[in-house]
Design an enzyme around this catalytic site. Structure first.
Site, short mmCIF file in Angstrom:
data_model
loop_
_atom_site.label_atom_id
_atom_site.label_comp_id
_atom_site.label_asym_id
_atom_site.label_seq_id
_atom_site.Cartn_x
_atom_site.Cartn_y
_atom_site.Cartn_z
N TYR A 259 3.69 6.71 9.90
CA TYR A 259 2.86 5.41 9.70
C TYR A 259 4.00 4.24 9.14
CZ TYR A 259 -1.49 3.18 7.95
OH TYR A 259 -2.72 1.83 8.56
N TYR B 251 -8.83 5.49 6.89
CA TYR B 251 -9.14 6.71 8.47
C TYR B 251 -10.28 7.52 8.29
CZ TYR B 251 -5.43 3.49 10.17
OH TYR B 251 -4.09 2.39 10.51
N HIS C 155 1.49 -1.18 -0.17
CA HIS C 155 -0.17 0.35 0.22
C HIS C 155 0.87 1.17 -0.34
CE1 HIS C 155 -4.61 -1.41 1.53
NE2 HIS C 155 -3.98 -2.39 0.07
N PRO D 80 -4.51 0.95 18.58
CA PRO D 80 -3.86 0.66 17.19
C PRO D 80 -4.16 1.55 16.31
CG PRO D 80 -6.21 -0.22 18.24
CD PRO D 80 -5.30 0.15 19.22
N LYS E 45 0.98 0.03 15.57
CA LYS E 45 2.36 0.01 15.54
C LYS E 45 2.78 -0.80 16.37
CE LYS E 45 4.04 3.53 13.55
NZ LYS E 45 4.05 2.37 12.43
P1 RFL Z 1 1.40 -11.41 21.41
O1 RFL Z 1 0.32 -11.53 19.79
O2 RFL Z 1 0.22 -11.00 22.31
O3 RFL Z 1 1.69 -13.09 21.87
C1 RFL Z 1 2.12 -12.98 23.28
C2 RFL Z 1 1.76 -14.55 23.34
O4 RFL Z 1 2.28 -15.18 24.11
C3 RFL Z 1 1.67 -16.36 25.59
N1 RFL Z 1 1.59 -16.36 27.11
C4 RFL Z 1 2.04 -17.29 27.07
N2 RFL Z 1 2.39 -18.33 26.87
C5 RFL Z 1 3.29 -19.40 27.83
N3 RFL Z 1 3.16 -19.36 29.18
C6 RFL Z 1 2.34 -17.90 29.96
N4 RFL Z 1 2.23 -17.26 31.10
C7 RFL Z 1 2.01 -16.60 29.08
N5 RFL Z 1 1.53 -15.79 28.83
C8 RFL Z 1 1.04 -15.30 27.20
C9 RFL Z 1 0.11 -15.54 24.28
O5 RFL Z 1 -0.57 -16.84 24.88
C10 RFL Z 1 0.63 -15.61 23.06
O6 RFL Z 1 0.66 -16.50 22.05
O7 RFL Z 1 2.48 -10.21 21.82
P2 RFL Z 1 3.70 -10.04 21.01
O8 RFL Z 1 4.52 -11.36 20.36
O9 RFL Z 1 4.17 -8.98 21.44
O10 RFL Z 1 2.97 -9.17 19.69
C11 RFL Z 1 2.02 -8.09 19.93
C12 RFL Z 1 1.28 -7.56 19.18
O11 RFL Z 1 0.47 -8.49 18.72
C13 RFL Z 1 -0.16 -6.62 19.09
O12 RFL Z 1 1.27 -5.48 19.17
C14 RFL Z 1 -0.13 -6.55 18.31
O13 RFL Z 1 -0.91 -7.08 17.43
C15 RFL Z 1 -1.46 -4.38 18.21
N6 RFL Z 1 -2.08 -4.85 17.30
C16 RFL Z 1 -1.58 -4.04 15.68
N7 RFL Z 1 -0.26 -3.79 15.64
C17 RFL Z 1 0.65 -3.12 14.66
O14 RFL Z 1 1.59 -3.02 14.32
N8 RFL Z 1 -0.40 -2.67 13.56
C18 RFL Z 1 -1.87 -2.84 13.78
O15 RFL Z 1 -2.11 -3.47 12.84
C19 RFL Z 1 -2.93 -3.35 14.82
N9 RFL Z 1 -3.75 -3.47 14.84
C20 RFL Z 1 -3.37 -4.75 16.90
C21 RFL Z 1 -4.16 -4.58 16.00
C22 RFL Z 1 -3.84 -5.02 17.86
C23 RFL Z 1 -5.20 -5.32 18.18
N10 RFL Z 1 -6.01 -6.32 19.25
C24 RFL Z 1 -6.73 -6.87 18.99
C25 RFL Z 1 -5.02 -6.46 20.47
C26 RFL Z 1 -6.11 -4.45 16.13
C27 RFL Z 1 -6.53 -4.67 16.66
C28 RFL Z 1 -7.79 -5.05 17.43
C1 PHB Z 2 -6.03 -4.16 10.55
O1 PHB Z 2 -6.05 -3.78 8.93
O2 PHB Z 2 -6.51 -4.99 11.84
C2 PHB Z 2 -5.21 -2.81 11.08
C3 PHB Z 2 -5.46 -1.79 9.99
C4 PHB Z 2 -4.92 -0.40 10.54
C5 PHB Z 2 -5.17 -0.59 11.94
C6 PHB Z 2 -5.31 -0.83 12.69
C7 PHB Z 2 -5.65 -2.06 12.24
O3 PHB Z 2 -4.27 1.14 12.02
#
Ligand code: RFL
Ligand code: PHB
Length: 391
Positions: free
Chosen positions: A385, A200, A72, A293, A297
């Site tokens: 971004y 957005y 993108h 989110p 990041k």
């Molecule tokens: P995770 O992915 O939460 O993984 C942690 C893992 O640890 C396990 N765990 C354990 N395992 C063993 N023993 C224990 N005691 C444990 N406790 C926990 C868990 O089961 C899990 O598998 O952390 P990690 O690897 O640091 O990754 C971070 C990302 O997942 C998170 O920052 C992003 O998803 C945030 N986020 C976004 N980030 C972006 O860069 N771009 C995006 O577009 C974006 N969109 C989002 C998002 C997060 C969202 N939610 C649901 C929070 C959109 C959403 C809706």
């Molecule tokens: C997503 O595709 O899940 C998404 C994209 C952009 C954001 C957050 C989440 O800022």
């Protein structure tokens, strides 16, 4: 059990770290509380920064992303019924990839297994001990049995609710937090995206985001009040609200609708732990910091943390030198705070107060108009971004 590097968590941070270490000839064991299919199905991020996509490619796990993901070159800001495009390559020379976090997780798990890596699924870490010595240990339960993983270093990549952060002595860490009064209701829908690039949308009714997963799957989000029960949102209500928030003046754009296959509500929070290391325990990813989110990041910060750690652990392993390990927390926190600011700023710019169109709303519109009119203002958004290369 014994391993040089004990990793807790098979999210993107833990998996990428284990993969990068393997490429440097360093063994590790990942303990993951959930089963493999749960880890591979969890719906989360979708935007991968330019530099993170390059790092995935350079380490040999970017092939499917390049085949199935989308490059993108911009995003659309929609406000006051009008659309304004931010052109990333024009402003920064960089772009982003749209490729779901859940697909990155699948790719990394497959690669780790193909390389003979050890991931113990359904293994829950319960305590991290002796982190101030040179032989820290992780207690865990697996298949109903208690066991111990002995390591030279432990890296907690166990997300916001893991055991890692709470294992740091309270008197050595400081935490910084901001909780927002709204959440995101996110849906996955079997319908072609109604746009080529992410939208957005700022509106009197609240923020909305149109993202995508493939040519036939759309990902959309709505700002909702904290405490919202997804059961109060029928599919018809979700589509009606999304359509209203994305409406363009003149009405010449229509949101395509389709069956909703996943609904979730995510609270919005900013959170940082300092330092990200004590003794022989390191924190990486969501275990150390959370961003709302809006700036896309969270995943990217998690990947940057472990890139630093992999390099630092490789230097330690090759020469015994711990300088990069000693610098890890300060180096990582520079990028963390930049992303914290950007995410807070994007969130504050785009989310509206349910009480309507008062002072804050007018400030937001003024700044959105400024971004539309000023290269410099648009460039600062685009630079953050797409990901700042060196911090
Ligand atoms: P995770 O992915 O939460 O993984 C942690 C893992 O640890 C396990 N765990 C354990 N395992 C063993 N023993 C224990 N005691 C444990 N406790 C926990 C868990 O089961 C899990 O598998 O952390 P990690 O690897 O640091 O990754 C971070 C990302 O997942 C998170 O920052 C992003 O998803 C945030 N986020 C976004 N980030 C972006 O860069 N771009 C995006 O577009 C974006 N969109 C989002 C998002 C997060 C969202 N939610 C649901 C929070 C959109 C959403 C809706
Ligand atoms: C997503 O595709 O899940 C998404 C994209 C952009 C954001 C957050 C989440 O800022």
């Amino acid at each position: 059990m014994r391993t040089p590097i004990g990793i807790i968590g098979a999210g993107p941070a833990g998996l990428f770290l284990s993969h990068l270490l393997h490429r440097q000839g360093i063994d590790s064991v990942i303990l993951e509380r959930r089963d493999r299919s749960y880890c591979e199905r969890r719906q989360r991020a979708g935007v991968v920064e330019h530099g993170v996509a390059e790092a995935l490619r350079a380490s040999g796990v970017g092939a499917r992303m390049d085949r199935e993901g989308f490059v993108h070159n911009g995003i659309e800001l929609r406000f006051d019924g009008q659309a304004h495009r931010i052109d990333f390559p024009d402003l920064t020379g960089r772009n982003v990839m749209i490729y779901a976090q859940t697909e990155i997780v699948k790719d990394l798990i497959a690669q780790r297994i193909a390389d003979g890596g050890q991931i113990l699924f359904e293994a829950e870490a319960t305590a991290i001990e002796d982190i101030e010595t040179d032989h820290p240990r992780v207690r865990f339960t697996h298949a109903g049995r208690e066991d111990i993983l002995e390591c030279a270093y432990v890296v907690a990549c166990d997300g916001f609710h893991g055991v890692g952060r709470s294992s740091l002595p309270a008197d050595v860490i400081q935490t910084f937090e901001k909780v927002y009064p709204f959440s995101w209701l996110g849906i996955l829908a079997d319908v072609a995206p109604s746009c080529d690039e992410l939208i957005y949308a700022h509106s009197e009714r609240g923020f909305a985001l149109h993202s995508m997963r493939s040519e036939s799957v759309s990902r959309l989000y709505l700002q909702v009040p904290t405490g919202t029960d997804p059961k109060d949102w029928s599919d018809a209500r979700i589509w009606a609200e999304l359509s209203a928030r994305f409406r363009l003046r003149g009405g010449d754009w229509e949101l395509q609708q389709g069956p909703i296959t996943d609904t979730s509500v995510t609270p919005m929070r900013s959170f940082v732990t300092e330092p990200m290391r004590h003794g022989r325990l390191f924190l990486a990813g969501d275990a150390a910091h959370i961003v709302p989110p809006t700036g896309a990041k969270g995943l990217n910060l998690a990947m940057h943390d472990v890139m630093l750690l992999a390099e630092a652990l490789a230097a330690w392993r090759a020469t015994g030198d711990t300088k990069l390990l000693d610098d890890y927390s300060a180096t990582a926190l520079r990028r963390v705070w930049r992303a914290e600011h950007f995410s807070y700023w994007m969130t504050s710019l785009l989310h509206t107060d349910p009480d309507g169109t008062g002072f804050d709303y007018r400030l937001q519109l003024s700044y959105l108009e400024h971004i539309a009119a000023s290269q410099a203002a648009a460039a600062q958004l685009a630079e953050n971004y797409t990901g700042i290369p060196q911090i």
